[in-house]
Design an enzyme around this catalytic site. Structure first.
Site, PDB file in Angstrom:
ATOM      1  N   GLU A 153       3.047  39.628  27.974  1.00 41.51           N
ATOM      2  CA  GLU A 153       4.157  39.229  27.097  1.00 41.51           C
ATOM      3  C   GLU A 153       3.665  39.027  25.681  1.00 41.51           C
ATOM      4  O   GLU A 153       3.151  37.963  25.341  1.00 41.51           O
ATOM      5  CB  GLU A 153       4.802  37.920  27.594  1.00 41.51           C
ATOM      6  CG  GLU A 153       5.694  38.081  28.792  1.00 41.51           C
ATOM      7  CD  GLU A 153       6.373  36.772  29.215  1.00 41.51           C
ATOM      8  OE1 GLU A 153       6.040  35.700  28.656  1.00 41.51           O
ATOM      9  OE2 GLU A 153       7.232  36.827  30.113  1.00 41.51           O
ATOM     10  N   GLU A 240       8.286  40.851  35.554  1.00 50.13           N
ATOM     11  CA  GLU A 240       8.347  39.398  35.745  1.00 50.13           C
ATOM     12  C   GLU A 240       9.799  38.972  35.631  1.00 50.13           C
ATOM     13  O   GLU A 240      10.506  39.423  34.727  1.00 50.13           O
ATOM     14  CB  GLU A 240       7.518  38.719  34.647  1.00 50.13           C
ATOM     15  CG  GLU A 240       6.835  37.453  35.101  1.00 50.13           C
ATOM     16  CD  GLU A 240       6.118  36.756  33.962  1.00 50.13           C
ATOM     17  OE1 GLU A 240       4.997  37.181  33.612  1.00 50.13           O
ATOM     18  OE2 GLU A 240       6.670  35.787  33.408  1.00 50.13           O
TER      19      GLU A 240
END
Ligand code: MG
Length: 319
Positions: A153, A240
């Protein structure tokens, strides 16, 4: 035996022997258009769970827990989240970190499921990532099980910088592994897929882009960004996700979570749920009573674990 009977029998035996053996059934993955496809070129939807940061939840990083997730939860993919950055993670504990990640990779190969090798970082560490992924590609690139996720991320980096970094890491992987799928991160916690869609990476095969959602925070507006990317032919992988707020805490929003699942099913998007950990937070799926090695009873699972297991088993056709 008539030829048609022989064909029917061999089709039956093939299905029988490959059930619960996703990699035997689907083989080497690739990306065609915006779809993840199997060895026959058929679109394929993977569903599974992510281990929590290896540096905080090393106890679950072993082959036996992978076996449990494959057999009891029906996961056809797991994600090994190798922490990069916090004290005690990859940057200052390399050998031990690789050992943990490899326990999950080898467990996935042994149990015939797919595995995502996730560079679980929020910042760019280009040289270290190139070195790590070259090592992984050299060692595991021949296994159809392996998927590389090169930047979990991104937080503050622009798409321009993420793109430059990604191209360098992709080149390092492709030197040793010409074909396994590579997942590329998007700016702002994998939210800005619309920006990526306007300027995707060119010149490499088998790339997909990650979108992450936490359903109590991210709703229709993020799905609309996804729709825009889909309209431009961008391959999306949800590496995710979960039902609570983006903080990992707060109440689970079951309605929005279901909306996401429907959206992913309609669009044949693979998804991974966060996470195999036992912290006192909504997104950790396990309680501290859970063994390191699977064999978890219902009372070892937290709310999110119970629901995720239910969703996974349904995806696998076990329930
Ligand atoms: Mg390969």
């Amino acid at each position: 035996m008539k030829i048609i009977n022989i064909i029917l029998l061999s089709l039956f035996l093939n299905t029988f022997y490959t059930q619960g053996q996703p990699v035997k059934e689907h083989g080497q993955l690739s990306v065609k258009g915006r779809f993840l496809t199997d060895q026959n070129g058929e679109p394929l939807m993977l569903s599974g769970v992510s281990y929590g940061w290896h540096n905080w939840w090393p106890r679950f990083y072993n082959g036996q827990s992978v076996k449990w997730l494959a057999e009891d939860w029906g996961c056809n993919v797991v994600r090994a989240a190798m922490g990069v950055g916090p004290k005690g993670s990859y940057l200052d504990r390399r050998e031990w970190s690789v050992e943990k990640i490899e326990a999950v990779i080898n467990g996935a190969i042994k149990n015939d499921i797919y595995v995502i090798i996730d560079w679980h970082s929020h910042d760019i560490h280009e040289n270290e990532a190139k070195e790590f992924f070259a090592e992984m590609a050299k060692k595991y690139g021949k296994h159809p099980n392996v998927i590389y996720e090169i930047f979990n991320e991104p937080v503050k980096d622009s798409w321009n910088d993420i793109k430059k970094y990604s191209i360098e890491v992709i080149k390092a992987i492709r030197e040793f592994d010409p074909d396994n799928v590579i997942l590329v991160g998007c700016p702002h916690w994998d939210q800005d897929i619309h920006i990526v869609a306007d300027s995707p990476i060119e010149g490499f095969n088998n790339l997909m882009y990650t979108v992450h959602f936490y359903a109590a925070t991210h709703k229709q507006s993020l799905r609309e960004r996804g729709d825009y990317a889909i309209s431009k032919g961008i391959p999306i992988f949800v590496s995710e996700s979960a039902g609570m707020e983006a903080s990992g805490n707060g109440a689970i929003n079951y309605e929005e979570w279901q909306n996401w699942i429907e959206w992913m099913k309609i669009n044949k998007i693979s998804w991974v749920s966060w996470s195999v950990a036992d912290k006192n937070e909504t997104c950790s799926m396990l309680k501290p009573s859970a063994s390191d090695f699977g064999n978890w009873e219902k009372e070892d699972l937290k709310e999110s674990g119970i629901k995720t297991r239910e969703l996974m088993r349904k995806m696998a056709g076990l329930d």
